[in-house]
Design a protein around this motif. Structure first.
Motif, PDB file in Angstrom:
ATOM      1  N   ALA A 128       0.805  -1.228   0.000  1.00  0.00           N
ATOM      2  CA  ALA A 128       0.000   0.000   0.000  1.00  0.00           C
ATOM      3  C   ALA A 128       0.841   1.284   0.000  1.00  0.00           C
ATOM      4  CB  ALA A 128      -0.982  -0.014   1.158  1.00  0.00           C
ATOM      5  N   ARG A 131       1.827   2.058  -3.545  1.00  0.00           N
ATOM      6  CA  ARG A 131       0.732   2.431  -4.449  1.00  0.00           C
ATOM      7  C   ARG A 131       0.012   3.697  -4.016  1.00  0.00           C
ATOM      8  NH1 ARG A 131      -2.785  -2.775  -5.754  1.00  0.00           N
ATOM      9  NH2 ARG A 131      -3.749  -1.334  -7.194  1.00  0.00           N
ATOM     10  N   TRP A 132      -0.130   3.867  -2.690  1.00  0.00           N
ATOM     11  CA  TRP A 132      -0.861   5.006  -2.150  1.00  0.00           C
ATOM     12  C   TRP A 132      -0.053   5.631  -1.015  1.00  0.00           C
ATOM     13  CZ3 TRP A 132      -3.659   0.131  -2.110  1.00  0.00           C
ATOM     14  CH2 TRP A 132      -4.409  -0.077  -3.265  1.00  0.00           C
ATOM     15  N   THR A 134       0.300   8.468   0.318  1.00  0.00           N
ATOM     16  CA  THR A 134      -0.211   9.516   1.212  1.00  0.00           C
ATOM     17  C   THR A 134      -1.204   8.997   2.253  1.00  0.00           C
ATOM     18  OG1 THR A 134      -1.920  10.111  -0.397  1.00  0.00           O
ATOM     19  CG2 THR A 134       0.172  11.337  -0.488  1.00  0.00           C
ATOM     20  N   ILE A 135      -1.509   7.715   2.221  1.00  0.00           N
ATOM     21  CA  ILE A 135      -2.391   7.171   3.265  1.00  0.00           C
ATOM     22  C   ILE A 135      -1.606   7.129   4.572  1.00  0.00           C
ATOM     23  CG2 ILE A 135      -3.674   5.155   4.064  1.00  0.00           C
ATOM     24  CD1 ILE A 135      -4.321   4.478   1.181  1.00  0.00           C
ATOM     25  N   ASN A 179      -9.350  -0.966  -4.596  1.00  0.00           N
ATOM     26  CA  ASN A 179      -9.010   0.322  -5.205  1.00  0.00           C
ATOM     27  C   ASN A 179     -10.002   1.412  -4.815  1.00  0.00           C
ATOM     28  OD1 ASN A 179      -6.717  -0.714  -6.484  1.00  0.00           O
ATOM     29  ND2 ASN A 179      -7.931  -1.431  -8.216  1.00  0.00           N
ATOM     30  N   ALA A 182      -9.373   2.552  -1.170  1.00  0.00           N
ATOM     31  CA  ALA A 182      -8.107   3.297  -1.106  1.00  0.00           C
ATOM     32  C   ALA A 182      -8.292   4.683  -1.720  1.00  0.00           C
ATOM     33  CB  ALA A 182      -6.997   2.541  -1.811  1.00  0.00           C
ATOM     34  N   LEU A 183      -8.990   4.760  -2.835  1.00  0.00           N
ATOM     35  CA  LEU A 183      -9.225   6.055  -3.478  1.00  0.00           C
ATOM     36  C   LEU A 183     -10.083   6.968  -2.612  1.00  0.00           C
ATOM     37  CD1 LEU A 183      -9.661   4.943  -7.201  1.00  0.00           C
ATOM     38  CD2 LEU A 183      -7.691   6.092  -6.148  1.00  0.00           C
ATOM     39  N   LEU A 186      -7.787   8.510  -0.203  1.00  0.00           N
ATOM     40  CA  LEU A 186      -6.990   9.527  -0.891  1.00  0.00           C
ATOM     41  C   LEU A 186      -7.826  10.760  -1.214  1.00  0.00           C
ATOM     42  CD1 LEU A 186      -4.970   7.202  -3.277  1.00  0.00           C
ATOM     43  CD2 LEU A 186      -4.129   8.339  -1.218  1.00  0.00           C
ATOM     44  N   LYS A 189      -7.986  13.144   1.541  1.00  0.00           N
ATOM     45  CA  LYS A 189      -6.773  13.961   1.646  1.00  0.00           C
ATOM     46  C   LYS A 189      -6.912  15.224   0.808  1.00  0.00           C
ATOM     47  CE  LYS A 189      -4.445  10.882   4.005  1.00  0.00           C
ATOM     48  NZ  LYS A 189      -5.583  10.403   4.744  1.00  0.00           N
TER      49      LYS A 189
END
Length: 193
Positions: A128, A131-132, A134-135, A179, A182-183, A186, A189
């Protein structure tokens, strides 16, 4: 054969006998009904042989299922192509279908789920942040538990009723959930800024 090799062979034989005996006993009893005395008697080994290898009966199942589930996750972690990943999943479910059904029936599915969760957590904590990125870490912890429980529930539901959806459909659905959630994290944010 050296004494060390001989001792290792005896130890492995004892483990194999205990594992086989446990699955035989699980054909007619739930896990919590099986006592160590029953298991060693069925396996034809001493209590000492049991305690040289395991502390609890649960550990017999953990040692049995851990490498099988690990190999499944290795296929995912290695980022193999989707078609190969689906072949690995199909093989896993075909190869271990009777054992997984027995786990549900004989009330030791929690052991398989615990192993699954351990590997899901490792996978997401490794994957994670790439891929992401900023989490936040605390969000990642909760999201990982959410995804692990959800994915396990989806696979279990599919496994118990395979006629409803294909393996490809279930795999695609899990990807959408992964996905999508997770999006959403994001997106939060972006709105916070």
């Amino acid at each position: 054969m050296s004494a060390t090799n001989h001792a290792q062979k005896i130890k492995q034989d004892s483990k194999d006998y205990l594992t086989t005996a446990l699955f035989q006993l699980l054909q007619t009893k739930c896990l919590n009904e099986i006592k160590i005395t029953d298991l060693v008697k069925r396996a034809g080994v001493s209590r000492m042989a049991f305690y040289r290898n395991f502390e609890t009966i649960d550990e017999v199942l953990i040692e049995y299922f851990e490498p099988k589930i690990q190999s499944l996750f290795d296929a995912v972690i290695l980022q193999i192509p989707t078609t190969q990943k689906l072949q690995e999943l199909a093989y896993f479910f075909n190869e271990f279908s009777s054992e997984l059904t027995l786990a549900v029936k004989r009330e030791y599915e929690f052991i398989i789920q615990r192993i699954f969760n351990k590997h899901m957590t490792k996978f997401y904590f490794d994957e994670a942040p790439k891929r992401w990125p900023t989490i936040k870490e605390n969000e990642l912890v909760y999201w990982t538990h959410f995804m692990s429980a959800g994915i396990y529930a989806i696979w279990k539901e599919w496994f118990l009723d395979m006629d409803r959806s294909t393996l490809v459909e279930v795999h695609d659905l899990i990807n959408k959930f992964q996905n999508g959630t997770a999006l959403l994290l994001l997106a939060d944010k972006k709105t916070e800024k």
